[in-house]
Design a protein around this motif. Sequence first.
Motif, PDB file in Angstrom:
ATOM      1  N   ILE A  75      19.357  23.639  -8.412  1.00 20.13           N
ATOM      2  CA  ILE A  75      19.897  23.290  -9.891  1.00 20.13           C
ATOM      3  C   ILE A  75      19.708  21.819 -10.132  1.00 20.13           C
ATOM      4  CG2 ILE A  75      22.221  23.300  -9.282  1.00 20.13           C
ATOM      5  CD1 ILE A  75      22.509  24.741 -12.151  1.00 20.13           C
ATOM      6  N   GLY A  76      19.395  21.153 -11.282  1.00 22.02           N
ATOM      7  CA  GLY A  76      19.530  19.929 -11.679  1.00 22.02           C
ATOM      8  C   GLY A  76      18.522  19.035 -11.086  1.00 22.02           C
ATOM      9  N   THR A  77      17.477  19.563 -10.554  1.00 25.46           N
ATOM     10  CA  THR A  77      16.244  18.889 -10.170  1.00 25.46           C
ATOM     11  C   THR A  77      15.150  18.962 -10.941  1.00 25.46           C
ATOM     12  OG1 THR A  77      15.208  20.937  -8.938  1.00 25.46           O
ATOM     13  CG2 THR A  77      16.913  19.558  -7.716  1.00 25.46           C
ATOM     14  N   THR A  78      14.046  18.258 -10.637  1.00 28.04           N
ATOM     15  CA  THR A  78      12.692  18.188 -11.401  1.00 28.04           C
ATOM     16  C   THR A  78      11.931  19.449 -11.330  1.00 28.04           C
ATOM     17  OG1 THR A  78      11.500  17.128  -9.398  1.00 28.04           O
ATOM     18  CG2 THR A  78      12.348  15.656 -11.128  1.00 28.04           C
ATOM     19  N   SER A  79      12.325  20.140 -10.180  1.00 30.30           N
ATOM     20  CA  SER A  79      11.717  21.460  -9.937  1.00 30.30           C
ATOM     21  C   SER A  79      12.197  22.371 -10.968  1.00 30.30           C
ATOM     22  CB  SER A  79      12.104  22.128  -8.513  1.00 30.30           C
ATOM     23  OG  SER A  79      11.830  21.161  -7.458  1.00 30.30           O
ATOM     24  N   GLN A  80      13.417  22.360 -11.236  1.00 29.40           N
ATOM     25  CA  GLN A  80      14.031  23.389 -12.451  1.00 29.40           C
ATOM     26  C   GLN A  80      13.512  22.852 -13.578  1.00 29.40           C
ATOM     27  OE1 GLN A  80      18.262  22.900 -13.025  1.00 29.40           O
ATOM     28  NE2 GLN A  80      18.250  24.521 -14.575  1.00 29.40           N
ATOM     29  N   LEU A 134       1.035  -0.973   0.071  1.00 31.51           N
ATOM     30  CA  LEU A 134      -0.019  -0.013  -0.036  1.00 31.51           C
ATOM     31  C   LEU A 134       0.982   1.208   0.047  1.00 31.51           C
ATOM     32  CD1 LEU A 134      -2.662  -0.890   2.719  1.00 31.51           C
ATOM     33  CD2 LEU A 134      -3.102  -0.651   0.352  1.00 31.51           C
ATOM     34  N   PRO A 135       0.568   2.134  -0.618  1.00 31.79           N
ATOM     35  CA  PRO A 135       1.269   3.468  -0.417  1.00 31.79           C
ATOM     36  C   PRO A 135       1.365   4.159   0.725  1.00 31.79           C
ATOM     37  CG  PRO A 135      -0.945   4.068  -1.696  1.00 31.79           C
ATOM     38  CD  PRO A 135      -0.731   2.389  -1.361  1.00 31.79           C
ATOM     39  N   PHE A 136       2.728   4.546   1.161  1.00 37.20           N
ATOM     40  CA  PHE A 136       2.869   5.209   2.486  1.00 37.20           C
ATOM     41  C   PHE A 136       3.377   6.523   2.292  1.00 37.20           C
ATOM     42  CE2 PHE A 136       7.207   3.730   1.237  1.00 37.20           C
ATOM     43  CZ  PHE A 136       8.042   5.005   1.410  1.00 37.20           C
ATOM     44  N   TYR A 137       3.221   7.142   1.266  1.00 36.48           N
ATOM     45  CA  TYR A 137       3.738   8.619   1.077  1.00 36.48           C
ATOM     46  C   TYR A 137       3.295   9.174  -0.254  1.00 36.48           C
ATOM     47  CZ  TYR A 137       5.915  12.993   1.461  1.00 36.48           C
ATOM     48  OH  TYR A 137       6.139  14.346   1.703  1.00 36.48           O
ATOM     49  N   LYS A 138       2.727  10.623  -0.357  1.00 37.06           N
ATOM     50  CA  LYS A 138       2.220  11.125  -1.434  1.00 37.06           C
ATOM     51  C   LYS A 138       3.228  12.159  -1.769  1.00 37.06           C
ATOM     52  CE  LYS A 138      -1.390  13.205  -3.902  1.00 37.06           C
ATOM     53  NZ  LYS A 138      -2.787  13.623  -3.954  1.00 37.06           N
ATOM     54  N   SER A 139       4.190  12.021  -2.765  1.00 34.88           N
ATOM     55  CA  SER A 139       5.168  13.119  -3.085  1.00 34.88           C
ATOM     56  C   SER A 139       4.676  13.717  -4.274  1.00 34.88           C
ATOM     57  CB  SER A 139       6.469  12.381  -3.181  1.00 34.88           C
ATOM     58  OG  SER A 139       7.496  13.310  -3.393  1.00 34.88           O
ATOM     59  N   ILE A 161       9.846  26.505  -6.207  1.00 39.66           N
ATOM     60  CA  ILE A 161       9.249  25.219  -6.450  1.00 39.66           C
ATOM     61  C   ILE A 161      10.208  24.005  -5.782  1.00 39.66           C
ATOM     62  CG2 ILE A 161       8.301  23.637  -8.238  1.00 39.66           C
ATOM     63  CD1 ILE A 161       7.798  26.115  -9.903  1.00 39.66           C
ATOM     64  N   ASN A 162       9.387  23.161  -5.024  1.00 39.43           N
ATOM     65  CA  ASN A 162      10.548  22.148  -4.675  1.00 39.43           C
ATOM     66  C   ASN A 162       9.889  20.868  -4.290  1.00 39.43           C
ATOM     67  OD1 ASN A 162      13.103  21.270  -3.610  1.00 39.43           O
ATOM     68  ND2 ASN A 162      12.569  21.773  -1.427  1.00 39.43           N
ATOM     69  N   ASP A 163      10.716  19.649  -3.920  1.00 37.36           N
ATOM     70  CA  ASP A 163      10.001  18.522  -3.515  1.00 37.36           C
ATOM     71  C   ASP A 163       9.007  18.523  -2.181  1.00 37.36           C
ATOM     72  OD1 ASP A 163      10.474  16.609  -5.727  1.00 37.36           O
ATOM     73  OD2 ASP A 163      12.469  16.398  -5.139  1.00 37.36           O
ATOM     74  N   LYS A 164       8.033  18.071  -2.102  1.00 35.41           N
ATOM     75  CA  LYS A 164       7.164  18.191  -0.885  1.00 35.41           C
ATOM     76  C   LYS A 164       7.722  17.628   0.351  1.00 35.41           C
ATOM     77  CE  LYS A 164       2.537  17.190   1.003  1.00 35.41           C
ATOM     78  NZ  LYS A 164       3.107  16.952   2.356  1.00 35.41           N
ATOM     79  N   PRO A 165       8.287  16.659   0.383  1.00 37.58           N
ATOM     80  CA  PRO A 165       9.213  16.034   1.417  1.00 37.58           C
ATOM     81  C   PRO A 165      10.322  17.073   1.786  1.00 37.58           C
ATOM     82  CG  PRO A 165       9.549  14.373  -0.171  1.00 37.58           C
ATOM     83  CD  PRO A 165       8.400  15.477  -0.794  1.00 37.58           C
ATOM     84  N   VAL A 166      10.981  17.445   0.937  1.00 39.96           N
ATOM     85  CA  VAL A 166      12.358  18.399   1.183  1.00 39.96           C
ATOM     86  C   VAL A 166      11.789  19.658   1.971  1.00 39.96           C
ATOM     87  CG1 VAL A 166      14.348  19.357   0.332  1.00 39.96           C
ATOM     88  CG2 VAL A 166      13.673  17.248  -0.632  1.00 39.96           C
ATOM     89  N   THR A 167      10.628  20.275   1.547  1.00 43.65           N
ATOM     90  CA  THR A 167      10.111  21.660   1.862  1.00 43.65           C
ATOM     91  C   THR A 167       9.621  21.150   3.319  1.00 43.65           C
ATOM     92  OG1 THR A 167       9.957  22.427  -0.369  1.00 43.65           O
ATOM     93  CG2 THR A 167       8.599  23.358   1.518  1.00 43.65           C
TER      94      THR A 167
END
Length: 204
Positions: free
Chosen positions: A89-94, A55-60, A127-133
């Motif tokens: 830099i170098g992220t999906t956010s960029q 089952l999923p344990f996290y929504k990112s 803009i950033n990955d949810k868990p990192v923020t």
Amino acid sequence: MDLVKAMAEKMGRDVKIENLGFDAIIPGILAGTIDMGAAGFSITPERGKRVLFSLPFYKSGLTILVPKANNAGIADFKDLEGKRISVQIGTTSQTFAKKIPGAKVTTFASAGEAVLNMIAGNADAVINDKPVTDYMLVQSKSIADQTTHLKPIATADLFAMVFAKNNSELKAEADKALKALKADGTFNKLHEKWFGVPADPELP
């Protein structure tokens, strides 16, 4: 690791944590040297051909951080058009930010630097990955006090544990343990401990 240990307790099993590189986990499962992989595995059809998912344990996904004042009036991703955006830099956010019409994108070596640039008044949003923020806001009260983490998620991914195709019994045990941890509140406590917010209510 906290979640895996709590699951093992529910399952009445001892757990031995093996620290492997991300790209070594699925090969280890396929080779039978490990029983379960617990990392940021997105549920994808391609992976589903090789392994079973819990089952999923996290929504990112990608989320937006804005200054507390939010003078630019940003509420969703569509509001970022023509705005000043800071990213790591170098992220999906960029990659995502570059596709926003008219946006002025500035890159930084770390997500923290991107946020500080925005707080200094040089950007309208990050803009950033949810868990990192989420983790950053838990770790730094100063940043949390000066910003607002908006709810909308782009490129949403569900994370799950992974098992060998022939190990459906262990997968079923793990799912049962996850459900029990969600039901008794332990799952939410762990989520708040690490990310400062309750788990996504859409998780099964």
